[in-house]
Structures are given as structure tokens and as C-alpha cells.
Design a protein around this motif. Structure first.
Motif, PDB file in Angstrom:
ATOM      1  N   ASN A 177      66.049  58.643  12.628  1.00 28.04           N
ATOM      2  CA  ASN A 177      66.531  59.970  13.002  1.00 28.04           C
ATOM      3  C   ASN A 177      66.486  60.155  14.515  1.00 28.04           C
ATOM      4  OD1 ASN A 177      66.748  60.574  10.233  1.00 28.04           O
ATOM      5  ND2 ASN A 177      64.657  61.366  10.156  1.00 28.04           N
ATOM      6  N   ALA A 178      65.424  59.673  15.138  1.00 33.79           N
ATOM      7  CA  ALA A 178      65.293  59.775  16.591  1.00 33.79           C
ATOM      8  C   ALA A 178      66.355  58.936  17.299  1.00 33.79           C
ATOM      9  CB  ALA A 178      63.892  59.342  17.021  1.00 33.79           C
ATOM     10  N   VAL A 215      75.865  61.350  11.468  1.00 37.41           N
ATOM     11  CA  VAL A 215      75.605  61.139  10.037  1.00 37.41           C
ATOM     12  C   VAL A 215      74.252  60.442   9.907  1.00 37.41           C
ATOM     13  CG1 VAL A 215      76.415  60.165   7.866  1.00 37.41           C
ATOM     14  CG2 VAL A 215      78.075  60.875   9.608  1.00 37.41           C
ATOM     15  N   SER A 216      73.292  61.133   9.311  1.00 37.10           N
ATOM     16  CA  SER A 216      71.983  60.523   9.077  1.00 37.10           C
ATOM     17  C   SER A 216      72.040  59.681   7.800  1.00 37.10           C
ATOM     18  CB  SER A 216      70.907  61.609   8.986  1.00 37.10           C
ATOM     19  OG  SER A 216      71.099  62.406   7.830  1.00 37.10           O
ATOM     20  N   VAL A 270      76.129  67.841  12.428  1.00 36.60           N
ATOM     21  CA  VAL A 270      75.343  66.758  11.830  1.00 36.60           C
ATOM     22  C   VAL A 270      75.299  66.913  10.315  1.00 36.60           C
ATOM     23  CG1 VAL A 270      73.110  65.578  11.770  1.00 36.60           C
ATOM     24  CG2 VAL A 270      73.933  66.600  13.905  1.00 36.60           C
ATOM     25  N   THR A 271      75.581  65.816   9.613  1.00 42.69           N
ATOM     26  CA  THR A 271      75.469  65.772   8.162  1.00 42.69           C
ATOM     27  C   THR A 271      74.599  64.590   7.767  1.00 42.69           C
ATOM     28  OG1 THR A 271      76.721  65.841   6.087  1.00 42.69           O
ATOM     29  CG2 THR A 271      77.540  64.359   7.789  1.00 42.69           C
ATOM     30  N   GLY A 272      74.448  64.367   6.454  1.00 43.13           N
ATOM     31  CA  GLY A 272      73.606  63.281   5.953  1.00 43.13           C
ATOM     32  C   GLY A 272      72.881  63.741   4.704  1.00 43.13           C
ATOM     33  N   THR A 273      72.199  62.822   4.040  1.00 43.69           N
ATOM     34  CA  THR A 273      71.412  63.160   2.857  1.00 43.69           C
ATOM     35  C   THR A 273      69.947  63.320   3.210  1.00 43.69           C
ATOM     36  OG1 THR A 273      72.928  61.871   1.477  1.00 43.69           O
ATOM     37  CG2 THR A 273      70.791  62.438   0.515  1.00 43.69           C
ATOM     38  N   LYS A 274      69.427  62.393   3.966  1.00 41.62           N
ATOM     39  CA  LYS A 274      68.011  62.390   4.328  1.00 41.62           C
ATOM     40  C   LYS A 274      67.895  62.405   5.854  1.00 41.62           C
ATOM     41  CE  LYS A 274      65.640  58.586   4.295  1.00 41.62           C
ATOM     42  NZ  LYS A 274      64.916  57.362   3.883  1.00 41.62           N
ATOM     43  N   GLY A 275      67.159  63.361   6.374  1.00 42.62           N
ATOM     44  CA  GLY A 275      66.849  63.352   7.796  1.00 42.62           C
ATOM     45  C   GLY A 275      67.811  64.097   8.702  1.00 42.62           C
ATOM     46  N   LYS A 276      68.800  64.797   8.113  1.00 43.41           N
ATOM     47  CA  LYS A 276      69.745  65.479   9.006  1.00 43.41           C
ATOM     48  C   LYS A 276      69.079  66.635   9.745  1.00 43.41           C
ATOM     49  CE  LYS A 276      72.100  68.574   5.651  1.00 43.41           C
ATOM     50  NZ  LYS A 276      71.250  68.345   4.466  1.00 43.41           N
ATOM     51  N   GLY A 277      68.144  67.329   9.082  1.00 47.12           N
ATOM     52  CA  GLY A 277      67.429  68.408   9.754  1.00 47.12           C
ATOM     53  C   GLY A 277      66.532  67.890  10.860  1.00 47.12           C
ATOM     54  N   SER A 278      65.817  66.806  10.595  1.00 48.84           N
ATOM     55  CA  SER A 278      64.958  66.206  11.625  1.00 48.84           C
ATOM     56  C   SER A 278      65.785  65.690  12.789  1.00 48.84           C
ATOM     57  CB  SER A 278      64.130  65.073  11.018  1.00 48.84           C
ATOM     58  OG  SER A 278      63.280  65.546   9.992  1.00 48.84           O
ATOM     59  N   THR A 279      66.940  65.084  12.486  1.00 44.70           N
ATOM     60  CA  THR A 279      67.831  64.619  13.547  1.00 44.70           C
ATOM     61  C   THR A 279      68.270  65.781  14.419  1.00 44.70           C
ATOM     62  OG1 THR A 279      68.640  62.760  12.214  1.00 44.70           O
ATOM     63  CG2 THR A 279      70.050  63.519  14.019  1.00 44.70           C
ATOM     64  N   CYS A 280      68.636  66.883  13.799  1.00 40.30           N
ATOM     65  CA  CYS A 280      69.038  68.080  14.555  1.00 40.30           C
ATOM     66  C   CYS A 280      67.888  68.588  15.413  1.00 40.30           C
ATOM     67  CB  CYS A 280      69.496  69.173  13.605  1.00 40.30           C
ATOM     68  SG  CYS A 280      71.088  68.869  12.811  1.00 40.30           S
TER      69      CYS A 280
END
Length: 587
Positions: free
Chosen positions: A305-306, A221-222, A101-111
Motif C-alpha cells: 500500500n505504501a 488500484v490496490s 483509488v480503488t481496490g479490494t484490500k488496502g485502498k483505504g490505507s493507500t489513500c
């Protein structure tokens, strides 16, 4: 009331720090490197972390990365070599059934959402993320829990000694900090025989050291935005090109809805490698005709993200031929910018429970402690700070007044790296804070014995001067805005008019007093004034005691019926605050 500025000359602040025996990161690092690495038997966790800290990158290394980023093979081949020296081949990583998972905003929350959903199915999960908040072992999790100090110590020294034994004159013996932890995570997950590993990209994607993963099960990708511009580029399109570098041939990928420009870049990157890329439908589409989904993380922005996490989890289960992965509710034939929409399906009970039970500290987190309420969010980009401000407003709106007495709002802020600090502070100005407090990401002035919080990439002078610059930017912005006496949103917002906010009886209706403290503990001691039942330090509040704002503000804070403290701008700052407010996280 006239504006009061808690400005302290840099020389005075440095002198106060020196009086407490602080040392700069550079000197501490040299001292560490002079020590021989201890032998594995009887190894302590803190010894392992201190040795790990000697691998932290410095400004020179970052400049080297910038020069080499035109050739991703230079970066990835070096990481592959480190992997081989550690005793693994890239093919071994296929066994981990990775979600990348990558992204700028929310990738950690998505994970975090994705990992919790799949764990609710009874699967053994691995989760690699960054940065850590309190302890470095948080970056490597098994079944949602940071690995134990004993397990961290064992794997750290095993990998460290293996790399030392395989060095030769043609290579650097040790990878840098993040690369080492990435290698270590792979070893831990393989040794612990996880069913799957959720791997969060560090920075970017194409050149990130996690991108040696050659065959993930699914990629995500978030939301994309501007961040790490010196490494990734100064436009969202350039950043999207970097993020799309994790796409692999034949591996399905999902993205949240992006602006047209970056979405086209992601589409082109996917087509280059024959990667099937899908756009996630909004969470509302999955809720249609169903009970609303309850999320364990607060904030409207967590819904996208969810939605991404649900698609990633469902796709992973589908690839494993797992039964009961959610019944399709509609055709997925619709196209958006020549990209297909991901399927709309009915979330299973496991998915619902996973979303509801997700925990991800330091992101839209609220701690209520009597009159004090701490709002913690590690937002550090313009888009994430906008989302943080919306969440903070909504949280204040939903907070019940315990008395008719005065309420005080306090901002605790720091920002690091190449972020646009003025832009971030400008977004926070309309929240009408009574006090703005700035401090470095140091829990204590001299963090001896606290290896998890050490940072050798900057000097003490640098971080203190940066805080003084933040204070100056804040005062300048406050003067330009000439804030009115009522709360005004930064822009039209669907949340509703400002009149919906409860009356707050502010102490300061048209100005913000600002202060700089030399470390987080001093800042928290002044803000809390002994009123937080968990955070209690002996003696009077320290730091800047001679400035008039400290004394007058202390009286205000002691007498306020409610104190609302927003901590934002840096995940490292939030981590330092959590370490002090939640001592159990350090155990």
C-alpha cells in the motif's frame, strides 16, 4: 478440558434485547421519516445524522442496483443529475485535482498514506473515505482531520434543502446514503478550497457513484480479491473489470502487482480508454541503498500500500510541476505482462515523514491497557484476514511477557453482507483462541441518541441470528480441526516456525469456548472484567450471565497475567469497539 459452548437460543436472546426496550431499524426509520426535517438555523449535528440515516439503502434498493448494473450509464447519469441539482457540474470536480483509488484490500490505507505524504508538502488536502468507524463526519476530512460537527451540519442541510427544492415528479428527491455523502464531500472540498482531494471508491469502480469524476490527476488500484460478489462478480477477473472502470483517457494509473488473470484484465481496461497503466515496484526497490522506510501502519501487507501511495503522490506532484519529487534511481523500461514498471526513485524527506506519520484507525491498530492488549483490524475478506492473522502473530511474537502467569487469547468477531463467513472463521481457527466472542455491530442494545452508529439496512433479529450462526460455524470448525495443544500456523509462512512464539501458558490447550452477546458493550465488559482503565461500566458484566462459560471465563480473565484480544471481521465492529475504548473519538 471439554468444549464448552455458550449457545443461546435465538428466542432467549431476542427476549433479552426486547426487555431493554430495543427497536428494530425498520421501525426507527419509519419514525424518522414521519418527522419533518428541521430548519437550518440552530441545527444540531445529531439531527443532521439522523436525517442522513433515513437515506440508508435497504435490501430492495440493493436488488435494484444488481438488476441495473449491466448498464453503468443508468447509475452514473443518475449521479450526474443529482450533482446538477445540487448546483455543480462534473466539470467543477476538475478543480479538485483528484486522486481516485480503488481496490479490494488496502485502498483505504493507500489513500491514508497518499494524503499524509502530500500534506507533508504543505498542501491543503481533502480525503473522502468509507465506512466511518465512530462518527460519520470521519468520511470527509480536511488536512487529515474529520470536518467539525458544525461544518458537517452546515453543509448537510445546505445540500439537503437544495435537493428538496429541485425535486420534481420525474426523479427521486434524495439520493441514497453513500451518494449523498459523496455529493457532500465534493461541495465541502470546493468550498474549503483544498489543493487536492483523495477519493476512495465505495464499491467496485465502474458503477460507483464516485466515478462521475471525469478528469482525475492520477488513479490507483490496490490489491484485488473476492468481495461484494453479488454486485461485482464471483471471480477476481470480473472484479478487476469493475475496478478498472475508473481508468480515464490519458490519465496515468498505477497498480500493485496482481495475479496474472486480473492484471491482464486491468491492462485491457486501460488500453480500451488509452490510459497509461504502470505496475508499482516493491518498496524494497525504493529502499535499496537508502535507510529503510518507516511506516505508521503496522503489518507487512502495508508495504505494498505504501509503495502504491508513493507512486500516486509522486505522479500527482509531477503533474503539478512541483520541484523535488524524488530523484529517479533506475530505468523504468522493464515490462511485466506487457505493462511498464513504474519508476524507481529516491523518496524525499517529505515522503518519508508522510509514511511515518500516517494514522488510519481500525487497521492493524494496537491499544495497550495494562494486562489487556486490543488488536483492532477491520479485515473482512479472505486475503485481508490472512494478512490480519500474520500481523497478529507477529505482534504476539514481539510482545514482552510481563510475568510468568497465564495468557489468554480472545477473538471478538462479526461479519456482514455476503462474505464467506466460514472461510473467514477457518482462517482464524489456528490462532488458538481460548474464547471466541460474537456480537452484532451495535455499541449498545438500544442505540438511542447515537445516530452515527444506527443502521437501518438490517433488523435486530437478523443481526442476532447471524451471530448465532457464526458461533455454530466456529464450533463446527473447531470440532473438525481437533486443535492440537501447540500453536500451529495455517500454512507455511516466511515469518518463521511456530516455535519462535513465546510460551504462552494457555488456560485452554485444546478447545475454544464461545459466547454470543447482544451488543459490543456487553461483550467488552465481559472480556475486560473491569481491567481496562478507560472502558469502565458500572455494575457486573451483563449478558448471558446464566451460562456457565460466563462465570468460569470471568474468573480466568480476572486472573490472567495478559489478555490478547483480536477484534476483526468488520470495520463497523471495530468502529463500535473504538467508540467505547477511545471515548475521545466521539467528542
Amino acid at each position: 478440558m471439554s468444549r464448552a459452548r455458550g449457545y443461546l437460543q435465538p428466542t432467549l436472546l431476542r427476549a433479552a434485547v426486547s426487555a431493554r426496550g430495543a427497536t428494530t431499524g425498520v421501525g426507527a426509520r419509519q419514525g424518522l421519516r414521519a418527522r419533518s426535517a428541521p430548519q437550518e438555523p440552530g441545527m444540531e449535528y445529531q439531527d443532521a445524522v439522523r436525517t442522513l440515516n433515513t437515506l440508508q439503502t435497504n435490501a430492495g434498493y440493493l436488488e435494484q442496483v444488481k438488476r441495473q448494473r449491466g448498464d453503468p450509464q443508468v447509475q452514473l447519469e443518475a449521479m450526474v443529475l443529482y450533482l446538477a441539482r445540487s448546483g455543480l457540474q462534473v466539470e467543477d470536480l476538475d478543480k479538485l485535482n483528484i486522486i481516485h483509488v480503488t481496490g479490494t484490500k488496502g485502498k483505504g490505507s493507500t489513500c491514508a498514506f497518499t494524503e499524509r505524504i502530500l500534506r507533508s508538502y504543505g498542501l491543503k488536502t481533502g480525503f473522502f473515505s468509507s465506512p466511518h468507524l465512530v462518527q460519520v463526519r470521519e468520511r470527509i476530512r480536511i488536512n487529515g482531520q474529520p470536518i467539525s460537527p458544525e461544518l458537517f451540519t452546515k453543509h448537510f442541510w445546505h445540500l439537503y434543502h437544495r435537493l428538496e427544492e429541485t425535486k420534481d415528479g420525474s426523479c427521486v428527491s434524495m439520493p441514497a446514503y453513500f451518494r449523498f455523502l459523496t455529493l457532500m464531500a465534493f461541495h465541502v472540498f470546493l468550498q474549503e478550497k483544498v489543493d487536492l482531494a483523495v477519493v476512495e471508491v465505495g464499491i467496485g469502480g465502474a458503477y460507483d457513484c464516485t466515478n462521475i469524476i471525469r478528469k482525475p490527476v492520477v488513479c490507483g488500484v490496490s490489491s484485488l480479491g473476492i468481495d461484494h460478489t453479488s454486485l461485482l462478480g464471483d471471480t477476481v477477473e470480473k472484479i478487476a473489470w469493475q475496478k478498472g472502470g475508473i481508468f480515464k483517457h490519458g490519465v496515468p494509473a498505477f497498480t500493485v502487482l496482481q495475479p496474472e488473470g486480473p492484471l491482464e484484465v486491468l491492462r485491457d481496461r486501460a488500453q480500451e480508454v488509452s490510459c497509461p497503466l504502470y505496475v508499482c515496484p516493491p518498496l524494497e526497490a525504493l529502499e535499496e541503498g537508502e535507510p529503510p522506510l518507516v511506516l505508521g501502519l503496522e503489518g507487512e501487507h502495508q508495504r505494498s500500500n505504501a509503495a502504491l501511495a508513493l507512486q500516486l503522490a509522486r505522479c500527482w506532484l509531477q503533474q503539478q510541476d512541483s520541484p523535488g519529487i524524488g530523484e529517479l534511481k533506475a530505468s523504468s523500461s522493464g515490462l511485466l505482462q506487457q505493462l511498464p514498471m513504474a519508476p524507481v526513485f529516491r523518496p524525499t524527506s517529505h515522503m518519508r515523514h508522510g509514511l511515518r506519520d500516517t494514522e488510519w484507525p481500525g487497521r492493524t491498530q494496537v491499544l495497550r491497557r495494562g494486562a489487556l492488549t486490543w488488536y483492532l483490524d477491520g479485515a473482512h475478506t479472505t486475503s485481508s484476514v490472512k494478512a490480519c492473522v500474520r500481523w497478529f502473530r507477529q505482534a504476539l511474537r514481539g510482545q514482552e511477557r510481563l510475568s510468568s502467569g497465564p495468557e489468554v487469547r480472545v477473538l471478538l468477531f462479526n461479519a456482514t453482507g455476503d462474505r464467506d463467513r466460514v472461510a473467514l472463521l477457518k482462517l482464524l481457527q489456528p490462532c488458538q483462541f481460548d474464547y471466541a466472542v460474537f456480537c452484532p455491530n451495535l455499541t449498545e442494545v438500544s442505540p438511542t441518541g447515537n445516530a452515527d452508529q444506527q443502521n437501518f439496512t438490517v433488523t435486530l433479529d437478523q443481526v442476532l441470528l447471524r451471530c448465532l450462526e457464526h458461533q455454530q460455524h466456529w464450533s463446527t470448525l473447531a470440532g473438525e480441526q481437533a486443535s492440537p495443544g501447540h500453536w500451529r500456523p495455517p500454512s507455511p509462512d516466511p515469518d518463521g516456525p511456530p516455535s519462535l512464539l513465546r510460551p504462552r501458558c494457555p488456560l485452554h490447550t485444546h478447545s475454544t469456548s464461545s459466547l454470543v452477546f447482544s451488543c459490543i458493550s456487553h461483550a467488552l465488559q465481559w472480556i475486560s472484567q473491569g481491567r481496562d482503565p478507560v472502558f469502565q461500566l458500572p455494575g457486573p458484566p451483563r449478558g448471558l450471565l446464566t451460562h456457565p462459560v460466563v462465570g468460569s471465563g470471568a474468573s480466568v480473565l480476572r486472573e490472567a497475567a495478559a489478555i490478547h484480544v483480536l477484534v476483526t471481521g468488520s470495520l463497523h465492529l471495530v468502529g463500535g469497539v473504538l467508540k467505547l475504548l477511545e471515548p475521545s473519538l466521539s467528542q
